[in-house]
Enzyme design. Structure first.
Site, PDB file in Angstrom:
ATOM      1  N   ALA A   1       0.862  -1.181   0.000  1.00 48.57           N
ATOM      2  CA  ALA A   1       0.000   0.000   0.000  1.00 48.57           C
ATOM      3  C   ALA A   1       0.897   1.229   0.000  1.00 48.57           C
ATOM      4  CB  ALA A   1      -0.874  -0.011   1.242  1.00 48.57           C
TER       5      ALA A   1
ATOM      6  N   GLY B   1       0.698  -5.004   0.803  1.00 46.83           N
ATOM      7  CA  GLY B   1      -0.483  -5.078  -0.066  1.00 46.83           C
ATOM      8  C   GLY B   1      -0.183  -5.751  -1.401  1.00 46.83           C
TER       9      GLY B   1
ATOM     10  N   GLU C   1      -0.459  -9.281  -0.718  1.00 44.84           N
ATOM     11  CA  GLU C   1      -1.895  -9.533  -0.482  1.00 44.84           C
ATOM     12  C   GLU C   1      -2.677  -9.527  -1.805  1.00 44.84           C
ATOM     13  OE1 GLU C   1      -1.834  -6.382   2.427  1.00 44.84           O
ATOM     14  OE2 GLU C   1      -2.595  -7.742   3.963  1.00 44.84           O
TER      15      GLU C   1
ATOM     16  N   GLU D   1       4.718  -4.951   7.019  1.00 48.25           N
ATOM     17  CA  GLU D   1       3.996  -3.862   7.702  1.00 48.25           C
ATOM     18  C   GLU D   1       4.460  -3.666   9.141  1.00 48.25           C
ATOM     19  OE1 GLU D   1       2.606  -6.303   5.945  1.00 48.25           O
ATOM     20  OE2 GLU D   1       1.042  -5.517   4.606  1.00 48.25           O
TER      21      GLU D   1
HETATM   22  N1  CAA Z   1       4.598   3.213  -0.614  1.00 51.24           N
HETATM   23  C1  CAA Z   1       5.010   4.376  -1.144  1.00 51.24           C
HETATM   24  N2  CAA Z   1       6.151   4.490  -1.841  1.00 51.24           N
HETATM   25  C2  CAA Z   1       6.934   3.417  -1.962  1.00 51.24           C
HETATM   26  C3  CAA Z   1       6.567   2.172  -1.416  1.00 51.24           C
HETATM   27  C4  CAA Z   1       5.325   2.094  -0.716  1.00 51.24           C
HETATM   28  N3  CAA Z   1       4.874   0.948  -0.213  1.00 51.24           N
HETATM   29  N4  CAA Z   1       7.539   1.275  -1.692  1.00 51.24           N
HETATM   30  C5  CAA Z   1       8.476   1.933  -2.403  1.00 51.24           C
HETATM   31  N5  CAA Z   1       8.111   3.222  -2.562  1.00 51.24           N
HETATM   32  C6  CAA Z   1       8.838   4.277  -3.265  1.00 51.24           C
HETATM   33  C7  CAA Z   1      10.022   4.755  -2.436  1.00 51.24           C
HETATM   34  O1  CAA Z   1       9.611   5.690  -1.482  1.00 51.24           O
HETATM   35  C8  CAA Z   1      10.896   5.329  -3.513  1.00 51.24           C
HETATM   36  O2  CAA Z   1      10.405   6.596  -3.866  1.00 51.24           O
HETATM   37  P1  CAA Z   1      11.401   7.884  -3.960  1.00 51.24           P
HETATM   38  O3  CAA Z   1      12.311   7.537  -5.116  1.00 51.24           O
HETATM   39  O4  CAA Z   1      10.474   9.029  -4.252  1.00 51.24           O
HETATM   40  O5  CAA Z   1      12.119   7.961  -2.673  1.00 51.24           O
HETATM   41  C9  CAA Z   1      10.673   4.409  -4.697  1.00 51.24           C
HETATM   42  O6  CAA Z   1       9.423   3.759  -4.434  1.00 51.24           O
HETATM   43  C10 CAA Z   1      11.738   3.340  -4.843  1.00 51.24           C
HETATM   44  O7  CAA Z   1      11.879   2.668  -3.610  1.00 51.24           O
HETATM   45  P2  CAA Z   1      13.275   2.504  -2.833  1.00 51.24           P
HETATM   46  O8  CAA Z   1      14.199   3.630  -3.151  1.00 51.24           O
HETATM   47  O9  CAA Z   1      12.976   2.271  -1.398  1.00 51.24           O
HETATM   48  O10 CAA Z   1      13.827   1.164  -3.523  1.00 51.24           O
HETATM   49  P3  CAA Z   1      14.772   0.070  -2.887  1.00 51.24           P
HETATM   50  O11 CAA Z   1      15.128  -0.864  -4.000  1.00 51.24           O
HETATM   51  O12 CAA Z   1      15.865   0.688  -2.113  1.00 51.24           O
HETATM   52  O13 CAA Z   1      13.843  -0.729  -1.834  1.00 51.24           O
HETATM   53  C11 CAA Z   1      11.853  -1.873  -1.099  1.00 51.24           C
HETATM   54  C12 CAA Z   1      12.759  -1.468  -2.289  1.00 51.24           C
HETATM   55  C13 CAA Z   1      12.584  -2.864  -0.197  1.00 51.24           C
HETATM   56  C14 CAA Z   1      10.629  -2.518  -1.687  1.00 51.24           C
HETATM   57  C15 CAA Z   1      11.485  -0.596  -0.287  1.00 51.24           C
HETATM   58  O14 CAA Z   1      11.004   0.399  -1.175  1.00 51.24           O
HETATM   59  C16 CAA Z   1      10.421  -0.841   0.741  1.00 51.24           C
HETATM   60  O15 CAA Z   1      10.722  -1.365   1.814  1.00 51.24           O
HETATM   61  N6  CAA Z   1       9.149  -0.438   0.463  1.00 51.24           N
HETATM   62  C17 CAA Z   1       8.065  -0.523   1.397  1.00 51.24           C
HETATM   63  C18 CAA Z   1       7.572  -1.949   1.579  1.00 51.24           C
HETATM   64  C19 CAA Z   1       6.480  -1.984   2.615  1.00 51.24           C
HETATM   65  O16 CAA Z   1       6.672  -1.687   3.766  1.00 51.24           O
HETATM   66  N7  CAA Z   1       5.265  -2.379   2.175  1.00 51.24           N
HETATM   67  C20 CAA Z   1       4.087  -2.458   3.041  1.00 51.24           C
HETATM   68  C21 CAA Z   1       3.261  -1.201   2.903  1.00 51.24           C
HETATM   69  S1  CAA Z   1       1.924  -1.122   4.079  1.00 51.24           S
HETATM   70  C22 CAA Z   1       0.732  -2.148   3.449  1.00 51.24           C
HETATM   71  O17 CAA Z   1       0.859  -2.731   2.413  1.00 51.24           O
HETATM   72  C23 CAA Z   1      -0.533  -2.241   4.301  1.00 51.24           C
HETATM   73  C24 CAA Z   1      -1.514  -3.250   3.832  1.00 51.24           C
HETATM   74  O18 CAA Z   1      -1.521  -4.375   4.272  1.00 51.24           O
HETATM   75  C25 CAA Z   1      -2.598  -2.876   2.902  1.00 51.24           C
END
Ligand code: CAA
Length: 257
Positions: free
Chosen positions: A65, A108, A111, A131
């Site tokens: 998400a 998500g 999911e 998460e």
């Molecule tokens: N939401 C918003 N933006 C996101 C994102 C997310 N879930 N995942 C990645 N991005 C964005 C980053 O912020 C980044 O944007 P900027 O260039 O503007 O900074 C861009 O995508 C590229 O990401 P990274 O620079 O972080 O890339 P990376 O290769 O270094 O890392 C990753 C990749 C490990 C996937 C890392 O981006 C990450 O940990 N993302 C979040 C994963 C996460 O926590 N997901 C769960 C979300 S909550 C949820 O899903 C709730 C639910 O159950 C419905």
């Protein structure tokens, strides 16, 4: 559609939905989920479409998400948004959905893949429910669908530590159907879609409904449900065509009638 690309006739009887926020690793904002839900509703009504494939890109299926969209929200904001109605709608899709996953399928994203009916993954795929690392927990079915797919202890480990598993582990634990080299994951998902699309779409949809029912109800109730769907198919032309084709030693040509 702003955040997805939909190709209704990607191949014969196969529609493709491609998530299209590559810079954000296909983070699932509310509008994107609405677009998927609306598209699936339309595709479900279209007799030309028998199977839907959902994919992202090589780097990410979806990284969860949209955290930036959620970061400042309060409980009442989340409640008013009613963001999971779209997920419920996706779950109601009658036609089979195959997730073609490469790269990150997290939160998500994992999911969403699990809400689909089958998952074909590239060898670079990574699955996880991270998460917990951002102070929350899965909210779009992760604790339920992951546990049903891979069992309690592994699911606990993933949900409580936020660690990712690779495609090999995902296959080992029964989360995915198949792993293929990255250049082949779409081709493989389409191959599976094509095989299913060659069956009677009525039988496919009723079989899908019956398999899904097994997650909801006790065995006896599920068996009754299955039986009714099985009987119902005997009023279809496809049942006559399928069985006659077998007897006549020819390939069946199913029309979805
Ligand atoms: N939401 C918003 N933006 C996101 C994102 C997310 N879930 N995942 C990645 N991005 C964005 C980053 O912020 C980044 O944007 P900027 O260039 O503007 O900074 C861009 O995508 C590229 O990401 P990274 O620079 O972080 O890339 P990376 O290769 O270094 O890392 C990753 C990749 C490990 C996937 C890392 O981006 C990450 O940990 N993302 C979040 C994963 C996460 O926590 N997901 C769960 C979300 S909550 C949820 O899903 C709730 C639910 O159950 C419905």
């Amino acid at each position: 559609m702003e955040f997805i690309k939909v190709t209704k006739a990607y191949q014969k009887h196969i529609a493709l939905i491609q998530l299209n926020r590559p810079k954000e690793l296909n983070a699932l904002n509310i509008q994107l989920m609405e677009e998927i839900s609306e598209s699936l509703k339309e595709l479900d009504k279209d007799d030309e479409v028998r199977v839907v494939v959902i994919t992202g890109n090589e780097r990410a299926f979806a990284a969860g998400a949209d955290i930036k969209q959620m970061a400042g929200k309060q409980t009442i904001d989340m409640w008013k948004e009613d963001r999971f109605t779209t997920w419920d709608q996706i779950n109601k899709t009658k036609k089979p959905i195959i997730a073609a996953v490469s790269g990150f399928a997290l939160g998500g994203g994992c999911e969403l893949a699990m809400t689909c009916d089958m998952i074909v993954a590239s060898e670079t795929a990574q699955f996880g429910q991270p998460e917990i690392k951002i102070g929350v927990m899965p909210g779009a079915g992760g604790t339920q669908r992951l546990t049903k797919a891979i069992g309690k202890v592994k699911s606990m480990e993933l949900v409580l530590t936020g660690k990712f598993i690779n495609a090999e582990e995902a296959l080992h634990y029964g989360l995915i159907n198949k792993i293929v080299p990255v250049e082949l994951y779409m081709e493989e998902a389409l191959k599976l879609a094509k095989e299913i699309a060659s069956m009677s779409p009525l039988a496919v949809q009723m079989a899908k409904e019956s398999v899904k029912r097994s997650f909801e109800v006790p065995l006896d109730e599920g068996l009754q449900f299955e039986r009714k769907n099985f009987y119902m198919l005997f009023s279809s032309e496809d049942q006559k065509e399928g069985m006659n084709a077998f007897v006549e030693k020819r390939r069946a040509d199913f029309k979805g009638k």
